[in-house]
Structure formats: structure tokens, C-alpha cells
Scaffold this motif. Structure first.
Motif, PDB file in Angstrom:
ATOM      1  N   TYR A 130      18.533  -4.090  22.770  1.00  0.00           N
ATOM      2  CA  TYR A 130      19.216  -5.348  23.076  1.00  0.00           C
ATOM      3  C   TYR A 130      20.081  -5.261  24.335  1.00  0.00           C
ATOM      4  CZ  TYR A 130      17.692  -6.967  18.509  1.00  0.00           C
ATOM      5  OH  TYR A 130      16.927  -7.337  17.426  1.00  0.00           O
ATOM      6  N   ARG A 182      23.355  -3.280  29.984  1.00  0.00           N
ATOM      7  CA  ARG A 182      24.446  -3.933  30.716  1.00  0.00           C
ATOM      8  C   ARG A 182      25.782  -3.839  29.992  1.00  0.00           C
ATOM      9  NH1 ARG A 182      24.085  -9.775  31.944  1.00  0.00           N
ATOM     10  NH2 ARG A 182      26.097  -9.249  32.866  1.00  0.00           N
ATOM     11  N   LEU A 241      28.209 -10.987  27.435  1.00  0.00           N
ATOM     12  CA  LEU A 241      27.828 -10.421  28.723  1.00  0.00           C
ATOM     13  C   LEU A 241      28.296 -11.282  29.892  1.00  0.00           C
ATOM     14  CD1 LEU A 241      24.190  -9.250  27.891  1.00  0.00           C
ATOM     15  CD2 LEU A 241      26.160  -7.785  28.347  1.00  0.00           C
ATOM     16  N   GLY A 242      28.636 -12.540  29.602  1.00  0.00           N
ATOM     17  CA  GLY A 242      29.045 -13.459  30.657  1.00  0.00           C
ATOM     18  C   GLY A 242      30.537 -13.510  30.924  1.00  0.00           C
ATOM     19  N   THR A 267      24.833 -13.047  24.681  1.00  0.00           N
ATOM     20  CA  THR A 267      24.769 -13.622  26.027  1.00  0.00           C
ATOM     21  C   THR A 267      26.153 -14.040  26.512  1.00  0.00           C
ATOM     22  OG1 THR A 267      22.511 -14.415  25.666  1.00  0.00           O
ATOM     23  CG2 THR A 267      23.777 -15.464  27.428  1.00  0.00           C
ATOM     24  N   LYS A 268      26.925 -14.672  25.618  1.00  0.00           N
ATOM     25  CA  LYS A 268      28.282 -15.093  25.984  1.00  0.00           C
ATOM     26  C   LYS A 268      29.173 -13.888  26.269  1.00  0.00           C
ATOM     27  CE  LYS A 268      28.210 -19.437  23.388  1.00  0.00           C
ATOM     28  NZ  LYS A 268      28.757 -20.191  22.214  1.00  0.00           N
ATOM     29  N   SER A 319      21.670 -13.716  19.509  1.00  0.00           N
ATOM     30  CA  SER A 319      21.411 -13.624  20.948  1.00  0.00           C
ATOM     31  C   SER A 319      22.381 -14.477  21.759  1.00  0.00           C
ATOM     32  CB  SER A 319      19.968 -14.043  21.258  1.00  0.00           C
ATOM     33  OG  SER A 319      19.713 -15.368  20.805  1.00  0.00           O
ATOM     34  N   ASN A 320      22.793 -15.632  21.219  1.00  0.00           N
ATOM     35  CA  ASN A 320      23.741 -16.489  21.932  1.00  0.00           C
ATOM     36  C   ASN A 320      25.098 -15.809  22.082  1.00  0.00           C
ATOM     37  OD1 ASN A 320      21.934 -18.630  22.272  1.00  0.00           O
ATOM     38  ND2 ASN A 320      22.450 -19.518  20.285  1.00  0.00           N
ATOM     39  N   GLN A 321      25.532 -15.153  21.021  1.00  0.00           N
ATOM     40  CA  GLN A 321      26.822 -14.465  21.058  1.00  0.00           C
ATOM     41  C   GLN A 321      26.782 -13.300  22.052  1.00  0.00           C
ATOM     42  OE1 GLN A 321      28.181 -13.120  17.235  1.00  0.00           O
ATOM     43  NE2 GLN A 321      30.151 -12.405  18.002  1.00  0.00           N
ATOM     44  N   SER A 355      21.865  -4.156  35.343  1.00  0.00           N
ATOM     45  CA  SER A 355      21.566  -3.179  34.295  1.00  0.00           C
ATOM     46  C   SER A 355      21.218  -1.822  34.894  1.00  0.00           C
ATOM     47  CB  SER A 355      20.410  -3.680  33.427  1.00  0.00           C
ATOM     48  OG  SER A 355      19.245  -3.866  34.205  1.00  0.00           O
TER      49      SER A 355
END
Length: 317
Positions: free
Chosen positions: A232, A267, A303-304, A300-301, A296-298, A258
Motif C-alpha cells: 500500500y 511514500r 499522504l496529502g 490518500t488524505k 484508501s481514501n484515508q 516514492s
């Protein structure tokens, strides 16, 4: 366990390896158990001087996981049951609840009617009642039938899960506030290899007195046994020896680009240095991590985020 180790030695002698399609699943879903396997295999390697593959480590981890589950019975909630004075029916109700939920609760008192003073003194986590009940105490209360049908079981199960969430939330807040420090939070690092990043993170921990000088080498040795990266896009490097850790901390790095870490591009890197006084937080940490990677949404957030404050706000949501 003994049989598997004997088989492992025989396979090494005959140069006959094993394959397992479940390796990544075990590493991902049960990282704490896999780390136990790593530690045991390190000791085996030192004693009998043989190479032990990740697949062999995985199988040994499964044995350890079963033993760990038996030795560490889950926290049990204190429960009071209120039901009428009908011995036959009440015993049936009690036995059904014990049979179904005895591994998660201890029934510490059975009452025929609600006694507020006694309840306050007992301080239960949950009240189960076969009669309609209203009170102003901040204690979760579930009404069930004397026969405890499937609907009743569902209500009890949900109540216990809600209690778990409350306990987990409190523990996790402690984990975040005490162990994730801004001094050890990194963004926009320009690194190309895992060892380069590990060196930066370990050096900072050493300079601030959190770890001993040998900590970095121990982390790198752990990576040589089995890369701590996952599919992941994250890695959880750590030391094989807790005695190199002076004060517990979690170091977080979110990379703009990455880097190749073992078999995966990574990352998000979480270097954890947890000493023997804080071992119980490892389970909390891995529970949180499992929740993050399953959403996956959590992830992604996460990592942002641009800075430490945003990261803390995101993980506490």
C-alpha cells in the motif's frame, strides 16, 4: 512449533524451500505477529547458522500468533444483568449470554431489579436487562429477551464493539499526543534509498537523546532480514533490539516522490522506536495502521498533508 522448526532444518539441509501465497497477507494484517516471527528466527539463525526465508518466518509467525492469542485474553468488560426472579428462565438467559460472549465480558452481578446505589458502587461497563429500563447513569444499557435470540445477540455484540471503540480512541489519543512529536515529522525530504532515509531519521533521534548510537545499525539489520515495506506504499522500519531505545517515539516521513523499498514503492514511512516500558502501545499502533490501509481514501488524505498539524488532525478524525 517444534515440528515446524525440525521440518525447517530438514528443508535447509536438503535445499528445499517452500512457497506461500499468504506471506504478504500475514505481514499486512498481522504485523505484530510477523515481528515476533522475525525475532524468533533471528535467534534461530544465531544458534543454528542457517538462512531462514520470509516464507519460513511466516509459518513460524502463525504458530506464535496462535500462542499469543491464547496467552493474551482480551480485556473483559464488567457486566450487570437485571432479570426477574424466575430461576429456570434466568439461568437459561445467563447461560446463553456466557456461552456467546464469555470471552469478552465478566458478569459481576445479577439483580432482580435496578438498584442505582449498587450499580454506582459496582461501576459496570454495561447493563443487560430483560425489562424496560431508564436511568440517568452514563452506562451503556441493552434490553434483551429472556430467551436471548439472534436480535439480542446482535445488540449485545454492537454494544461491546462500541465499548471497544471508546477504549481504543482514548488509547490512540495518548499514542498520538505522547509519541508523535513535531521534531520527528518530515515532509519534502529529497532521498533516493531506504537506508538514506533511515539514517536521517535515526540521526535525529540520536541527537535528541531518544536512542543510542547502535539503534540505526539495528534498524538496518532488521531490513536485511525482511523489508518492512508493504503493497500500500508505506514502510515501518524499526530496531530488533529495544535496549537501544532510551525514550519512545514515532518518526513520520511523507515523501513527495516514492522510493523503492524492497518489492514496493513507498511514500509513507513510520519509524517506530518503542522501549520496553511502552510495549503495549504497539498493538494500538498496528490497529490504527490496519484501519488506515484498509481505507484508501484515508490513506490518500494522509499522504496529502503538508505539515505536522495537518497530519495530527487527519489521524485523529
Amino acid at each position: 512449533m517444534e515440528i515446524h522448526i525440525m521440518s525447517l532444518i530438514e528443508r535447509q539441509i536438503e535445499d528445499d524451500g517452500i512457497d506461500s501465497m499468504y506471506l504478504q497477507e500475514v505481514k499486512l494484517k498481522y504485523p505484530l505477529i510477523f515481528e515476533m516471527g522475525i525475532t524468533v528466527c533471528k535467534l534461530l539463525k544465531e544458534r543454528i547458522h542457517i538462512h531462514i526465508s520470509e516464507n519460513e518466518i511466516m509459518f513460524i509467525s502463525l504458530h506464535l500468533g496462535a500462542a499469543y492469542a491464547r496467552a493474551n485474553i482480551a480485556y473483559k468488560y464488567k457486566v450487570v444483568i437485571i432479570y426477574p426472579q424466575n430461576e429456570a428462565l434466568s439461568n437459561l438467559c445467563l447461560q446463553k449470554i456466557i456461552n456467546r460472549f464469555g470471552d469478552r465480558m465478566d458478569i459481576i452481578e445479577c439483580m432482580s431489579f435496578f438498584e442505582k446505589t449498587s450499580i454506582v458502587d459496582i461501576k459496570p461497563d454495561l447493563i443487560l436487562t430483560t425489562l424496560p429500563l431508564k436511568h440517568n447513569l452514563s452506562i451503556s444499557t441493552v434490553q434483551v429477551s429472556l430467551f436471548v435470540n439472534y436480535e439480542d445477540e446482535s445488540k449485545i455484540f454492537q454494544a461491546l464493539n462500541n465499548l471497544d471503540k471508546v477504549r481504543y480512541k482514548d488509547d490512540f489519543k495518548f499514542l498520538v499526543s505522547e509519541l508523535i512529536k513535531e521534531d520527528f515529522f518530515y515532509t519534502h525530504l529529497d532521498v533516493n534509498t531506504p537506508s538514506e532515509l533511515i539514517s536521517i531519521m535515526c540521526d535525529n533521534l540520536y541527537e535528541k537523546g531518544y536512542v543510542e548510537g547502535a539503534f540505526e545499525n539495528s534498524v538496518l539489520k532488521r531490513e536485511m532480514m525482511s523489508a518492512t515495506s508493504f503493497d500500500y506504499g508505506f514502510a515501518i522500519p524499526h530496531s530488533l533490539n529495544e535496549f537501544f531505545i532510551i525514550q519512545s517515539a514515532l518518526s513520520i516521513a511523507i515523501l513527495d516522490k516514492s522510493i523503492r523499498w524492497g518489492d514496493f514503492d513507498v511514500r509513507l514511512v513510520i519509524l517506530f522506536s518503542i522501549n520496553k516500558d511502552n510495549q503495549k502501545v504497539l498493538r494500538i499502533f498496528f490497529d490504527w495502521l490496519s484501519n488506515v490501509i484498509s481505507d484508501s481514501n484515508q490513506l490518500t488524505k494522509l499522504l496529502g498533508v503538508k505539515n505536522y498539524k495537518e497530519f495530527i488532525e487527519q489521524v485523529l478524525k
